[in-house]
Design a protein around this motif. Structure first.
Motif, PDB file in Angstrom:
ATOM      1  N   ILE A  32      -3.335  34.487   4.791  1.00 22.48           N
ATOM      2  CA  ILE A  32      -2.922  34.358   6.190  1.00 22.48           C
ATOM      3  C   ILE A  32      -2.494  32.922   6.492  1.00 22.48           C
ATOM      4  O   ILE A  32      -1.472  32.681   7.139  1.00 22.48           O
ATOM      5  N   ILE A  33      -3.270  31.961   6.000  1.00 21.40           N
ATOM      6  CA  ILE A  33      -2.936  30.559   6.228  1.00 21.40           C
ATOM      7  C   ILE A  33      -1.628  30.198   5.507  1.00 21.40           C
ATOM      8  O   ILE A  33      -0.753  29.543   6.075  1.00 21.40           O
ATOM      9  N   GLY A  34      -1.494  30.642   4.255  1.00 19.99           N
ATOM     10  CA  GLY A  34      -0.274  30.366   3.508  1.00 19.99           C
ATOM     11  C   GLY A  34       0.945  30.971   4.171  1.00 19.99           C
ATOM     12  O   GLY A  34       2.014  30.349   4.225  1.00 19.99           O
ATOM     13  N   GLY A  37      -2.257  14.920  -2.168  1.00 22.20           N
ATOM     14  CA  GLY A  37      -2.678  13.560  -2.494  1.00 22.20           C
ATOM     15  C   GLY A  37      -3.464  12.899  -1.382  1.00 22.20           C
ATOM     16  O   GLY A  37      -3.638  13.445  -0.277  1.00 22.20           O
ATOM     17  N   ALA A  38      -3.939  11.704  -1.661  1.00 18.38           N
ATOM     18  CA  ALA A  38      -4.821  10.989  -0.742  1.00 18.38           C
ATOM     19  C   ALA A  38      -4.113  10.511   0.517  1.00 18.38           C
ATOM     20  O   ALA A  38      -4.770  10.241   1.534  1.00 18.38           O
ATOM     21  N   ASP A  39      -2.784  10.382   0.479  1.00 23.34           N
ATOM     22  CA  ASP A  39      -2.046   9.845   1.617  1.00 23.34           C
ATOM     23  C   ASP A  39      -1.568  10.918   2.591  1.00 23.34           C
ATOM     24  O   ASP A  39      -0.731  10.618   3.467  1.00 23.34           O
ATOM     25  N   MET A  40      -2.073  12.121   2.490  1.00 25.53           N
ATOM     26  CA  MET A  40      -1.629  13.183   3.389  1.00 25.53           C
ATOM     27  C   MET A  40      -1.810  12.836   4.868  1.00 25.53           C
ATOM     28  O   MET A  40      -0.907  13.097   5.674  1.00 25.53           O
ATOM     29  N   PRO A  41      -2.952  12.239   5.287  1.00 27.39           N
ATOM     30  CA  PRO A  41      -3.077  11.863   6.706  1.00 27.39           C
ATOM     31  C   PRO A  41      -2.009  10.860   7.150  1.00 27.39           C
ATOM     32  O   PRO A  41      -1.533  10.914   8.290  1.00 27.39           O
ATOM     33  N   VAL A  42      -1.620   9.958   6.258  1.00 30.26           N
ATOM     34  CA  VAL A  42      -0.581   8.977   6.587  1.00 30.26           C
ATOM     35  C   VAL A  42       0.756   9.679   6.821  1.00 30.26           C
ATOM     36  O   VAL A  42       1.471   9.373   7.783  1.00 30.26           O
ATOM     37  N   VAL A  69      -1.155  22.120   8.628  1.00 25.81           N
ATOM     38  CA  VAL A  69      -1.686  21.627   7.350  1.00 25.81           C
ATOM     39  C   VAL A  69      -2.996  20.874   7.565  1.00 25.81           C
ATOM     40  O   VAL A  69      -3.976  21.067   6.847  1.00 25.81           O
ATOM     41  N   MET A  70      -3.009  19.997   8.573  1.00 27.39           N
ATOM     42  CA  MET A  70      -4.215  19.214   8.838  1.00 27.39           C
ATOM     43  C   MET A  70      -5.315  20.071   9.445  1.00 27.39           C
ATOM     44  O   MET A  70      -6.501  19.864   9.163  1.00 27.39           O
ATOM     45  N   LEU A  71      -4.949  21.036  10.285  1.00 31.04           N
ATOM     46  CA  LEU A  71      -5.949  21.913  10.900  1.00 31.04           C
ATOM     47  C   LEU A  71      -6.708  22.712   9.852  1.00 31.04           C
ATOM     48  O   LEU A  71      -7.943  22.810   9.891  1.00 31.04           O
ATOM     49  N   TYR A  72      -5.977  23.270   8.889  1.00 32.99           N
ATOM     50  CA  TYR A  72      -6.608  24.109   7.868  1.00 32.99           C
ATOM     51  C   TYR A  72      -7.102  23.293   6.664  1.00 32.99           C
ATOM     52  O   TYR A  72      -7.622  23.867   5.711  1.00 32.99           O
ATOM     53  N   GLU A  73      -6.901  21.967   6.732  1.00 35.27           N
ATOM     54  CA  GLU A  73      -7.373  21.053   5.685  1.00 35.27           C
ATOM     55  C   GLU A  73      -6.856  21.471   4.301  1.00 35.27           C
ATOM     56  O   GLU A  73      -7.590  21.489   3.312  1.00 35.27           O
ATOM     57  N   LEU A  74      -5.564  21.782   4.259  1.00 36.04           N
ATOM     58  CA  LEU A  74      -4.956  22.179   2.991  1.00 36.04           C
ATOM     59  C   LEU A  74      -4.764  20.963   2.096  1.00 36.04           C
ATOM     60  O   LEU A  74      -4.409  19.873   2.563  1.00 36.04           O
ATOM     61  N   LYS A  75      -4.976  21.128   0.833  1.00 34.13           N
ATOM     62  CA  LYS A  75      -4.835  20.046  -0.142  1.00 34.13           C
ATOM     63  C   LYS A  75      -3.801  20.346  -1.220  1.00 34.13           C
ATOM     64  O   LYS A  75      -3.242  19.435  -1.819  1.00 34.13           O
ATOM     65  N   GLU A  76      -3.558  21.641  -1.470  1.00 33.07           N
ATOM     66  CA  GLU A  76      -2.613  22.059  -2.494  1.00 33.07           C
ATOM     67  C   GLU A  76      -1.603  23.033  -1.892  1.00 33.07           C
ATOM     68  O   GLU A  76      -1.926  23.773  -0.955  1.00 33.07           O
ATOM     69  N   PHE A  77      -0.411  23.039  -2.463  1.00 31.68           N
ATOM     70  CA  PHE A  77       0.669  23.837  -1.904  1.00 31.68           C
ATOM     71  C   PHE A  77       1.408  24.578  -3.010  1.00 31.68           C
ATOM     72  O   PHE A  77       1.523  24.085  -4.131  1.00 31.68           O
TER      73      PHE A  77
END
Length: 371
Positions: free
Chosen positions: A340-342, A197-202, A259-267
Motif C-alpha cells: 500500500i505504501i509503495g 542513504g544518510a542524507d535523505m532528510p537533507v 517518504v519521510m512520513l513512512y520512514e522509507l529507506k529503500e526504493f
C-alpha cells in the motif's frame, strides 16, 4: 553494433553548467563514457555502470535516451565496424575517489559548446550543442520576487505623464524561468532522495524549501496578471502554464512528505527510474522557458522539447505499471502494508510526470496560438 553512453552534466558552485568528456584508450579522442550493453541490465543502467567504470561518476540516469549518434569502432585487427550509440542524460551527484579504469583515460569538464567542438561525430556535436542543462543557484527565487515588484516607467515608450496611468507589465518570462529552475532543483533532490542513504532528510528539506520558493513566484504571477494591461500571452494561458509548473513541484513536495512520513529507506528500481525521468522532464522544461520570449523563431525547437516530455510521460507510465505489478507480486500477500505504501509512492511519481506533460501541452498551445 549497438552501444550505450551517458551524457554526464553538473552545475558548479559558481553556477556554470558543464558536461564531462573522457578520452578513448586507443585513439585518445574525446568521447562520452560508453560501452556495450550488459546482460541483465537495462540500457540506462548499463550506461551508468560505464560512467562508474570509466570515470567514477555516480548520478541519476534518465531511462529514456536523448538521442543517438553513429561512428566506426576500430578493431584490434585493424578493421572497423559501424556502431550506433544510445545516449542517456546523467545528472552527476558525485565522483568517487577511485574507480576501475582510473588513470587509463583523461577526464575533463567542458561547457556544452566546448564539448561539441571537442568531439568528432557530427550527430554527437548536434546533441551536445543543443543540450542545455539549467542553472539554479540559491537565492534565485528571492531575487526574482524582488525584481517582479520593481516596475519602472522605462518599460514604456510614451510620454512620462501617460506612463503613470498605465498598469505595470510584469516580469512573466523571468518568473517562468525562475520557477522552472526551482523545479529542476527539486527534481534533482528527489532523484537523490530515492537513492536512499544518510542524507535523505537533507534532500527532503531541499524539496520543501524549493516548493516554498515556487509559491512566492506563483503568487507574484497571479498578482501581475490582475494588474497588467498588456500581457505577452492570454491571461488564462499565463496562469495555466505557471499553474501546471507549480503542480509539478507540489507533487514532488507530496512525494517527499510521504517518504519521510513512512520512514522509507529503500526504493524499488522502477521508482528510481521514474525519478530519472522527472529529472529529465524538469531539465527540458527549464530549457524551453527562455524560448517563449520568441515563439515564432523557436517554434520548431519548442515542438521538439515538448514532444520529448510527452514521450517521457508515456515511458513513465510503462515503468509505473511494471513496477506496481512487481511490487504486488513481491509484497501483495506477504506484506500488504508495504504494498500500500509503495503504491502511494508510485502514484505520487506518476502524478509528477503527468504534471510535466501538462506543462508541455500548455507550451504547445502557446506555440499554436502565437507562433
Amino acid at each position: 553494433m549497438r552501444q550505450i553512453a551517458v551524457l554526464p552534466y553538473r552545475t558548479t558552485d559558481a553556477g556554470h553548467v558543464e558536461v564531462m568528456l573522457i578520452t578513448s584508450r586507443d585513439t585518445r579522442r574525446w568521447v562520452l563514457p560508453k560501452g556495450n550493453r550488459i546482460k541483465g541490465l537495462k540500457s540506462h543502467e548499463a550506461a551508468s555502470h560505464e560512467a562508474y567504470e570509466e570515470a567514477g561518476l555516480v548520478g541519476i540516469a534518465c531511462p529514456y535516451a536523448i538521442g543517438t549518434y553513429q561512428y566506426r569502432k576500430n578493431r584490434k585487427d585493424g578493421t572497423s565496424r559501424p556502431a550506433i550509440v544510445d545516449i542517456f542524460p546523467f545528472s552527476v551527484t558525485s565522483q568517487l575517489d577511485s574507480w576501475p579504469e582510473q588513470g587509463e583515460r583523461e577526464l575533463r569538464w567542458f561547457t556544452t559548446n566546448e564539448a561539441a567542438a571537442a568531439v568528432d561525430e557530427a550527430e554527437l556535436k548536434d546533441i551536445l550543442s543543443t543540450f542545455q542543462p539549467p542553472v539554479w543557484t540559491p537565492g534565485l527565487a528571492e531575487r526574482l520576487v524582488t525584481a517582479t515588484r520593481r516596475h519602472t516607467a522605462e518599460r514604456f515608450t510614451i510620454v512620462r505623464w501617460f506612463q503613470a496611468l498605465l498598469p505595470k507589465q510584469g516580469s512573466f518570462f523571468e518568473q517562468f524561468e525562475a520557477h522552472a529552475a526551482l523545479n529542476v532543483a527539486a527534481a534533482d533532490a528527489l532523484g537523490k532522495l530515492l537513492q536512499g542513504g544518510a542524507d535523505m532528510p537533507v534532500h527532503s528539506q531541499e524539496i520543501f524549501d524549493r516548493e516554498n520558493d515556487a509559491d512566492d513566484i506563483i503568487r507574484d504571477v497571479l498578482t501581475d496578471v490582475r494588474k497588467t494591461l498588456i500581457t505577452p500571452f492570454d491571461r488564462t494561458a499565463i496562469t495555466s502554464l505557471i499553474g501546471s509548473m507549480d503542480d509539478a513541484i507540489d507533487q514532488m513536495n507530496q512525494t517527499a512528505k510521504a517518504v519521510m512520513l513512512y520512514e522509507l529507506k529503500e526504493f524499488e528500481p522502477q521508482m528510481r527510474d521514474m525519478a530519472g525521468i522527472i529529472v529529465e522532464a524538469a531539465r527540458i522544461t527549464a530549457d524551453a522557458m527562455p524560448l517563449l520570449r520568441d515563439l515564432g523563431r523557436n517554434a520548431a525547437r519548442l515542438h521538439s522539447l515538448t514532444e520529448r516530455i510527452v514521450k517521457l510521460e508515456g515511458h513513465a507510465d510503462e515503468i509505473h505499471d511494471a513496477g506496481l505489478k512487481a511490487l504486488f507480486k513481491a509484497k501483495g500477500d506477504k506484506a500488504p502494508m508495504a504494498f500500500i505504501i509503495g503504491r502511494e509512492i508510485y502514484s505520487h511519481l506518476e502524478k509528477i510526470t503527468d504534471r510535466f506533460e501538462d506543462v508541455a501541452n500548455e507550451i504547445q498551445g502557446l506555440v499554436l496560438d502565437h507562433a
